[in-house]
Design a protein around this motif. Structure first.
Motif, short mmCIF file in Angstrom:
data_model
loop_
_atom_site.label_atom_id
_atom_site.label_comp_id
_atom_site.label_asym_id
_atom_site.label_seq_id
_atom_site.Cartn_x
_atom_site.Cartn_y
_atom_site.Cartn_z
N GLU A 223 30.35 9.15 19.12
CA GLU A 223 31.75 9.52 19.18
C GLU A 223 32.24 9.43 20.62
O GLU A 223 31.50 9.70 21.56
CB GLU A 223 31.94 10.95 18.67
CG GLU A 223 31.59 11.10 17.21
CD GLU A 223 31.74 12.53 16.71
OE1 GLU A 223 31.90 13.45 17.54
OE2 GLU A 223 31.69 12.71 15.49
N PRO A 224 33.53 9.07 20.79
CA PRO A 224 34.07 9.04 22.16
C PRO A 224 34.28 10.46 22.69
O PRO A 224 34.40 11.40 21.91
CB PRO A 224 35.41 8.32 21.97
CG PRO A 224 35.81 8.64 20.57
CD PRO A 224 34.52 8.70 19.79
N THR A 225 34.37 10.59 23.99
CA THR A 225 34.60 11.89 24.59
C THR A 225 36.04 12.37 24.37
O THR A 225 36.33 13.54 24.50
CB THR A 225 34.31 11.86 26.12
OG1 THR A 225 35.12 10.84 26.71
CG2 THR A 225 32.84 11.59 26.38
N ASN A 226 36.92 11.44 24.01
CA ASN A 226 38.32 11.81 23.80
C ASN A 226 38.71 11.79 22.30
O ASN A 226 39.82 11.45 21.93
CB ASN A 226 39.27 10.93 24.62
CG ASN A 226 39.14 9.45 24.33
OD1 ASN A 226 38.15 9.00 23.77
ND2 ASN A 226 40.13 8.68 24.72
N THR B 200 39.97 13.47 19.08
CA THR B 200 40.87 14.62 18.88
C THR B 200 40.68 15.19 17.48
O THR B 200 40.18 14.52 16.59
CB THR B 200 42.34 14.21 19.06
OG1 THR B 200 42.73 13.36 18.00
CG2 THR B 200 42.58 13.55 20.38
N GLY B 201 41.12 16.40 17.31
CA GLY B 201 41.02 17.07 16.01
C GLY B 201 42.22 16.80 15.13
O GLY B 201 42.26 17.25 13.99
N GLU B 202 43.20 16.07 15.63
CA GLU B 202 44.41 15.80 14.84
C GLU B 202 44.16 14.68 13.85
O GLU B 202 43.29 13.85 14.03
CB GLU B 202 45.56 15.41 15.79
CG GLU B 202 45.89 16.47 16.80
CD GLU B 202 46.87 15.96 17.85
OE1 GLU B 202 47.48 14.89 17.64
OE2 GLU B 202 47.04 16.62 18.87
N ASN B 203 45.00 14.63 12.81
CA ASN B 203 44.92 13.54 11.84
C ASN B 203 46.06 12.64 11.98
O ASN B 203 46.98 12.36 12.07
CB ASN B 203 44.81 14.06 10.41
CG ASN B 203 43.42 14.60 10.16
OD1 ASN B 203 42.46 14.10 10.68
ND2 ASN B 203 43.34 15.64 9.36
N ALA C 202 39.22 10.55 11.64
CA ALA C 202 39.59 9.63 10.56
C ALA C 202 39.77 8.20 11.08
O ALA C 202 39.32 7.24 10.45
CB ALA C 202 40.87 10.11 9.87
N GLN C 203 40.39 8.06 12.25
CA GLN C 203 40.57 6.73 12.83
C GLN C 203 39.22 6.12 13.22
O GLN C 203 38.98 4.93 13.01
CB GLN C 203 41.48 6.81 14.07
CG GLN C 203 42.92 7.10 13.75
CD GLN C 203 43.73 7.39 15.01
OE1 GLN C 203 43.31 8.20 15.86
NE2 GLN C 203 44.89 6.77 15.12
N LEU C 204 38.34 6.95 13.78
CA LEU C 204 37.01 6.50 14.17
C LEU C 204 36.23 6.03 12.93
O LEU C 204 35.62 4.96 12.94
CB LEU C 204 36.25 7.61 14.90
CG LEU C 204 34.82 7.28 15.33
CD1 LEU C 204 34.81 6.17 16.37
CD2 LEU C 204 34.15 8.53 15.88
N LEU C 205 36.27 6.82 11.86
CA LEU C 205 35.56 6.44 10.64
C LEU C 205 36.12 5.15 10.05
O LEU C 205 35.37 4.31 9.54
CB LEU C 205 35.63 7.58 9.62
CG LEU C 205 34.88 8.86 10.02
CD1 LEU C 205 35.10 9.96 8.99
CD2 LEU C 205 33.40 8.59 10.23
#
Length: 114
Positions: free
Chosen positions: A106-109, A111-114, A33-36
């Motif tokens: 996408e970065p390698t780090n 995460t699946g958290e929101n 979500a942050q990446l988007l």
């Protein structure tokens, strides 16, 4: 200056074959979500830094497409690829378009958290 990737000639100009960006890490782990959100903010503001809106639109379409389609998009739009990973491109008038890694992959780090 070394050439990254292979290239072919189209008319009298060289068309650089694009490739997927190298793996990268964000400064801290981020969620999808942050990446988007970062990507949306970039694409919303990028045209204000110069260049033509239609080139920005083509670059966005290429960044979001699989590599074969991305190649077709940049070639069709007349985009001159300086960096094979699309981080530095130019239009036919010489305007520069800098794309950050986070809009290309996408970065390698991630995460699946929101």
């Amino acid at each position: 200056m070394g050439c990254v990737g292979s290239s072919r000639t189209k008319g009298d100009e060289t068309v650089r074959k694009i490739r997927k960006p190298k793996p990268w890490r964000h400064s801290e782990p981020i969620t999808r979500a942050q990446l988007l959100k970062m990507r949306e903010e970039f694409w919303d503001t990028a045209p204000h830094y110069g260049g033509k809106k239609e080139i920005w639109d083509a670059l966005r379409a290429a960044a979001e497409a699989e590599i074969g389609l991305a190649q077709t998009i940049v070639t069709s739009a007349g985009i001159i690829v300086q960096s094979a990973d699309l981080t530095v491109c130019y239009d036919e008038r010489g305007a520069k378009y800098d794309l950050p890694q986070y809009v290309l992959s996408e970065p390698t780090n991630l995460t699946g958290e929101n």
